[in-house]
Design an enzyme around this catalytic site. Structure first.
Site, PDB file in Angstrom:
ATOM      1  CE  LYS A 292     -16.938 -11.996  37.473  1.00  0.00           C
ATOM      2  NZ  LYS A 292     -17.756 -10.698  37.753  1.00  0.00           N
TER       3      LYS A 292
ATOM      4  CB  SER B  11     -16.414  -8.989  41.137  1.00  0.00           C
ATOM      5  OG  SER B  11     -17.524  -9.420  40.161  1.00  0.00           O
TER       6      SER B  11
ATOM      7  CB  SER C 225     -18.474  -6.333  38.817  1.00  0.00           C
ATOM      8  OG  SER C 225     -18.434  -6.717  40.450  1.00  0.00           O
TER       9      SER C 225
END
Lengths: 99, 496
Positions: B79, B154, B178
């Site tokens: 990420k 997210s 998330s």
């Protein structure tokens, strides 16, 4: 009654260091009003005797040993700087013309 | 079976025994990224060359007889909110466009130490604020199950990469859901470890009392292997727990719920929940009962106020954390023409560099923390946080784990909630309590909703440092469902 006025949003934008346009202020005033309206119900919960939690873990004052250890070199620390001069961060003026 | 369809555990063992080289495995995944990422847009940066170099180094070490860990040579998507010294790190924001961090996050460092091959950095909602990746400054990521829908957020780039077979593993961060919500809507496994169980050092901060790094994988065991690889105490993070990592891998191998007491959270049902989500959830509860678990209905009344409390606490912390983006030391600088003051440049830069959701949250947090409102909003939200922790505590006196749907609906269409923050926030309804109390929680696939044929996730919540229970129950559900389906849920996904 609205939870937040456009003037208050302009004040928040100043505090937040966000140079927003008039259109943006209108837009955010409407949206923040709705959001604040929906989160405001936390104020109605009876919790006079409940202690607040800032954190999920019962940790206090975690210190590391006071020992010298390697850090970033000046070149590494300055590697992402928008402007550099003489191994320092170059920044716009921080005092007014009058000062 | 092609290399991209294998599990991380299988790949690790094939590479370790020399049957397949890490370079071959990395190349197969890089080819897959070339093939599908035009459709998915899971990646913000692909480091093809460095991935092959890392893989070659692993192959060399294996040839030299080094004994490497179970994930050595296995590719991973990372990420783009973790700092990486050899790749740009943007947090999905224009304000960090092109930034090359001078240091690796602890999670990054541990991925490298475990021999994982970092393929690239994945897309996310800007500064991890959102539930759809639509808030990324670099364009939306698409759901491999239906390209017109969001992959959750997210960590949506990470969920799409794993569900789309572009990587067997990926990293995420979970502040309000998330990891679990994107895992749920893409039909994969996503785990939020106990807060403090995985290091925040080098994780670009959103809400520091909530942010928790965790793994994504296509099965429970792979998630546990990754969890174990990057977790554990880190002296660089002052809120890191100084305790051994719970036995997550063993629990994932065990996968047994006989005699376990499982609580169904009464409050997480009813209005706002899609019928297909509730149907799959109900079946999962019945399945757990048939596997020998004792099912107990549990009431956690404070959970209904978790969402508003979260949307005061998280923005408050974000307004403080994001003050560091001041246009002085790194990142974007706008309007520095020699006449403007530092403060004017700061305000112009932040207005140009932050997207709408980030601006909303900074202003909301500034509001909640301002004198006159502090007690009514932020102070009160902190009290709700205590009440939620107490509800968990009471529940875990009665049961070993709690279960609920991970998110009230399946993946929603791109654009549907983009202009409606309140509707977007509802995606995190069931995941937020575990963040506020710091508990461990996992999402595992539990079927497809009848209405739309899209994945549904089962959330399993365990006490602080009870991460192993999440894996134990998750593995039991996975095993039983895969037997019923004749394969993993992703085998039902359309071909990209």
């Amino acid at each position: 009654m609205s939870a937040i006025t456009r003037d208050e949003v302009a004040h928040l934008a100043r505090l937040s260091r966000l140079a927003l346009s008039d259109d943006e202020l209108d837009h955010y005033a409407t949206q923040l009003d709705v959001i604040i309206g929906s989160v405001a119900r936390v104020a109605e919960i009876a919790a006079e005797d409940v202690p607040p939690s800032s954190h999920a873990l019962p940790l206090t004052n975690v210190f590391r040993p006071d020992q010298v250890r390697p850090g970033l070199t000046p070149q590494q620390a300055l590697s992402g700087a928008p402007a550099v001069e003489d191994e320092r961060f170059r920044v716009p003026r921080i005092l007014g013309e009058e000062a | 079976m092609s290399l991209i369809h294998k599990s991380a555990a299988e790949l690790g063992s094939l590479i370790g025994s020399g049957e397949v080289s890490a370079v071959e495995v990395a190349q197969a995944h890089l080819d897959r990224i070339t093939e599908v990422d035009g459709k998915l847009h899971a990646f913000l940066h692909v480091g093809a060359e460095s991935a092959i170099e890392q893989a070659q180094a692993i192959d060399d070490r294996i040839a030299a007889g080094d004994d490497l860990g179970p994930l050595a040579g296995v590719p991973i998507a990372h990420k783009d909110v973790f700092t990486t010294i050899d790749m740009p790190t943007t947090a999905g924001s224009k304000i960090l466009q092109g930034w090359r961090p001078p240091y690796d996050a602890t999670v990054t460092r541990r991925l490298r130490a475990a021999g994982l091959v970092i393929l690239g950095k994945t897309n996310l909602d800007e500064f991890a604020m959102g539930s759809s990746t639509e808030n990324s400054a670099y364009g939306v990521t698409r759901n491999p199950w239906d390209l017109s829908r969001v992959p959750g957020g997210s960590s949506g780039g990470s969920s799409a990469a794993v569900a789309g077979y572009a990587a067997p593993l990926s990293t995420g961060t979970d502040t309000g859901g998330s990891i679990r919500q994107p895992a749920s809507v893409t039909g994969i496994v996503g785990m939020k470890p106990t807060y403090g169980g995985s290091s925040r050092y080098g994780l670009i901060a959103f809400a520091s009392s909530l942010d928790t790094p965790g793994p994504f994988a296509r099965n429970v065991l792979d998630a546990a292997l990754l969890h174990e690889a990057f977790s554990g105490h880190d002296p660089m993070d002052s809120t890191s727990i100084d305790a051994p990592v719970p036995g997550v891998v063993e629990a994932a191998r065990q996968g047994d719920v006989a005699g376990l007491r499982i609580g169904v959270v009464k409050e997480f049902a009813g209005e706002g929940y899609q019928p297909g989500v509730l149907a799959r959830f109900q079946e999962s509860v019945e399945l757990l009962e048939s596997l020998g678990a004792k099912i107990v209905e549990v009431s956690c009344p404070s959970f209904t106020t978790a969402l508003p409390a979260y949307y005061l606490i998280a923005p408050s912390e974000c307004s403080s954390n994001l003050a560091r983006f001041d246009a002085m030391r790194y990142g974007l600088r706008v309007g520095d023409d020699g006449t403007r003051s530092a403060e004017e440049v700061m305000a112009l830069t932040r207005a140009a560099g932050f997207g709408p959701e980030v601006k909303r949250r900074i202003m909301l947090g500034t509001y909640a923390l301002s004198s006159g409102y502090y007690d009514a909003y932020y102070g009160q939200a902190q009290k709700v946080r205590t009440l939620i922790a107490r509800d968990f505590e009471a529940a875990f006196h009665q049961v070993d784990v709690l279960v609920s749907p991970t998110t009230p609906t399946t993946a929603f269409p791109i654009g549907e909630r983009a202009d409606d923050p309140i509707a977007m926030y509802l995606a995190d309804l069931c995941t937020i309590p575990a963040n506020l109390a710091g508990n461990a929680a996992i999402s595992v696939p539990c079927g497809l909703a009848d209405e739309d044929g899209l994945p549904v996730g089962l959330q399993i919540m365990a006490p602080v440092l009870g991460d192993d229970r999440c894996y134990r129950v998750g593995a039991a559900v996975e095993r039983a469902l895969e037997e019923r389906w004749g394969g993993g849920l992703l085998s039902k996904a359309p071909t990209l």
